[in-house]
Design a protein around this motif. Structure first.
Motif, PDB file in Angstrom:
ATOM      1  N   ASN A  37      26.533  64.222  75.121  1.00  0.00           N
ATOM      2  CA  ASN A  37      27.100  63.672  73.892  1.00  0.00           C
ATOM      3  C   ASN A  37      28.601  63.949  73.815  1.00  0.00           C
ATOM      4  O   ASN A  37      29.118  64.815  74.519  1.00  0.00           O
ATOM      5  CB  ASN A  37      26.357  64.187  72.648  1.00  0.00           C
ATOM      6  N   PRO A  38      29.324  63.224  72.975  1.00  0.00           N
ATOM      7  CA  PRO A  38      30.780  63.362  72.925  1.00  0.00           C
ATOM      8  C   PRO A  38      31.256  64.727  72.429  1.00  0.00           C
ATOM      9  O   PRO A  38      32.314  65.186  72.832  1.00  0.00           O
ATOM     10  CB  PRO A  38      31.238  62.261  71.972  1.00  0.00           C
ATOM     11  N   TYR A  39      30.478  65.376  71.582  1.00  0.00           N
ATOM     12  CA  TYR A  39      30.871  66.697  71.086  1.00  0.00           C
ATOM     13  C   TYR A  39      30.901  67.729  72.210  1.00  0.00           C
ATOM     14  O   TYR A  39      31.840  68.514  72.320  1.00  0.00           O
ATOM     15  CB  TYR A  39      29.928  67.160  69.969  1.00  0.00           C
ATOM     16  N   GLU A  40      29.866  67.718  73.025  1.00  0.00           N
ATOM     17  CA  GLU A  40      29.811  68.654  74.148  1.00  0.00           C
ATOM     18  C   GLU A  40      30.892  68.347  75.177  1.00  0.00           C
ATOM     19  O   GLU A  40      31.500  69.264  75.734  1.00  0.00           O
ATOM     20  CB  GLU A  40      28.443  68.611  74.813  1.00  0.00           C
ATOM     21  N   THR A  41      31.121  67.061  75.424  1.00  0.00           N
ATOM     22  CA  THR A  41      32.152  66.688  76.388  1.00  0.00           C
ATOM     23  C   THR A  41      33.521  67.153  75.938  1.00  0.00           C
ATOM     24  O   THR A  41      34.275  67.743  76.714  1.00  0.00           O
ATOM     25  CB  THR A  41      32.165  65.159  76.594  1.00  0.00           C
ATOM     26  N   ALA A  42      33.853  66.883  74.686  1.00  0.00           N
ATOM     27  CA  ALA A  42      35.154  67.294  74.166  1.00  0.00           C
ATOM     28  C   ALA A  42      35.305  68.815  74.200  1.00  0.00           C
ATOM     29  O   ALA A  42      36.361  69.333  74.582  1.00  0.00           O
ATOM     30  CB  ALA A  42      35.345  66.777  72.752  1.00  0.00           C
ATOM     31  N   TYR A  94      39.900  64.385  71.451  1.00  0.00           N
ATOM     32  CA  TYR A  94      39.314  64.389  70.121  1.00  0.00           C
ATOM     33  C   TYR A  94      37.994  63.624  70.144  1.00  0.00           C
ATOM     34  O   TYR A  94      37.885  62.573  70.764  1.00  0.00           O
ATOM     35  CB  TYR A  94      40.275  63.775  69.110  1.00  0.00           C
ATOM     36  N   VAL A  95      37.009  64.148  69.458  1.00  0.00           N
ATOM     37  CA  VAL A  95      35.669  63.572  69.464  1.00  0.00           C
ATOM     38  C   VAL A  95      35.679  62.167  68.871  1.00  0.00           C
ATOM     39  O   VAL A  95      35.005  61.270  69.375  1.00  0.00           O
ATOM     40  CB  VAL A  95      34.691  64.485  68.695  1.00  0.00           C
ATOM     41  N   ALA A  96      36.457  61.949  67.833  1.00  0.00           N
ATOM     42  CA  ALA A  96      36.461  60.645  67.163  1.00  0.00           C
ATOM     43  C   ALA A  96      37.062  59.547  68.041  1.00  0.00           C
ATOM     44  O   ALA A  96      36.723  58.381  67.894  1.00  0.00           O
ATOM     45  CB  ALA A  96      37.233  60.733  65.857  1.00  0.00           C
ATOM     46  N   GLU A  97      37.945  59.922  68.955  1.00  0.00           N
ATOM     47  CA  GLU A  97      38.627  58.933  69.790  1.00  0.00           C
ATOM     48  C   GLU A  97      38.191  58.985  71.253  1.00  0.00           C
ATOM     49  O   GLU A  97      38.851  58.394  72.101  1.00  0.00           O
ATOM     50  CB  GLU A  97      40.126  59.174  69.711  1.00  0.00           C
ATOM     51  N   ILE A  98      37.130  59.687  71.547  1.00  0.00           N
ATOM     52  CA  ILE A  98      36.784  59.924  72.938  1.00  0.00           C
ATOM     53  C   ILE A  98      36.352  58.650  73.664  1.00  0.00           C
ATOM     54  O   ILE A  98      36.671  58.453  74.826  1.00  0.00           O
ATOM     55  CB  ILE A  98      35.728  61.039  73.062  1.00  0.00           C
ATOM     56  N   TYR A  99      35.658  57.780  72.976  1.00  0.00           N
ATOM     57  CA  TYR A  99      35.202  56.559  73.646  1.00  0.00           C
ATOM     58  C   TYR A  99      36.347  55.572  73.864  1.00  0.00           C
ATOM     59  O   TYR A  99      36.352  54.836  74.839  1.00  0.00           O
ATOM     60  CB  TYR A  99      34.065  55.892  72.858  1.00  0.00           C
ATOM     61  N   THR A 100      37.320  55.540  72.953  1.00  0.00           N
ATOM     62  CA  THR A 100      38.448  54.628  73.138  1.00  0.00           C
ATOM     63  C   THR A 100      39.417  55.121  74.201  1.00  0.00           C
ATOM     64  O   THR A 100      40.057  54.321  74.864  1.00  0.00           O
ATOM     65  CB  THR A 100      39.205  54.425  71.813  1.00  0.00           C
ATOM     66  N   ASP A 101      39.510  56.430  74.362  1.00  0.00           N
ATOM     67  CA  ASP A 101      40.441  57.006  75.332  1.00  0.00           C
ATOM     68  C   ASP A 101      39.768  57.411  76.641  1.00  0.00           C
ATOM     69  O   ASP A 101      40.408  58.030  77.489  1.00  0.00           O
ATOM     70  CB  ASP A 101      41.124  58.239  74.741  1.00  0.00           C
TER      71      ASP A 101
END
Length: 135
Positions: A37-42, A94-101
């Motif tokens: 998930n993005p939280y763990e990745t960040a 940042y978790v909120a922008e992880i998919y866009t970046d």
């Protein structure tokens, strides 16, 4: 013999930075394939960014103090790039922008990875050259 240990130290520090970047790339690829998930990745990537910067700073200073001017000059742009990222707070994900970046972050780390491969090649060549000179 001192020069051999300087080459060996630079090779080990390069391997350390190489492994840290590889870990970051694996985490980002796992996020892309939806294995994590993005939280763990960040959290995982942000945890190892500053140690990467520190190890590379130590590597640059070891080149400077050991008198390897060419390698120091080659590693100076990468050090400046890391400094600019850190000073502008662009080094964290940042978790909120992880998919866009995600693609940008992966490409950034891949460029660093390719740079380190060339530095590793030069370091291996220096170790071999130093051993040939001693024989």
């Amino acid at each position: 013999m001192d020069n051999f240990f300087c080459w060996l130290l630079s090779f080990l520090l390069l391997c350390c930075v190489f492994c840290i970047l590889g870990y970051q790339l694996i985490c980002l690829t796992d996020l892309e394939t939806d294995n994590i998930n993005p939280y763990e990745t960040a959290a995982r990537v942000n945890q190892v960014i500053v140690p990467e910067f520190i190890v590379h700073g130590v590597l640059c200073s070891s080149y400077l103090f050991s008198g390897h001017w060419f390698l120091f000059l080659l590693s100076l742009p990468y050090l400046y790039y890391n400094y600019r990222l850190y000073s502008r707070n662009g080094h964290t994900i940042y978790v909120a922008e992880i998919y866009t970046d995600l693609n940008k972050e992966k490409k950034r780390r891949q460029h660093k990875f390719h740079y380190l491969v060339s530095m590793m090649t030069i370091s291996i060549f220096g170790i071999i050259w130093r051993n040939i000179d001693n024989i």
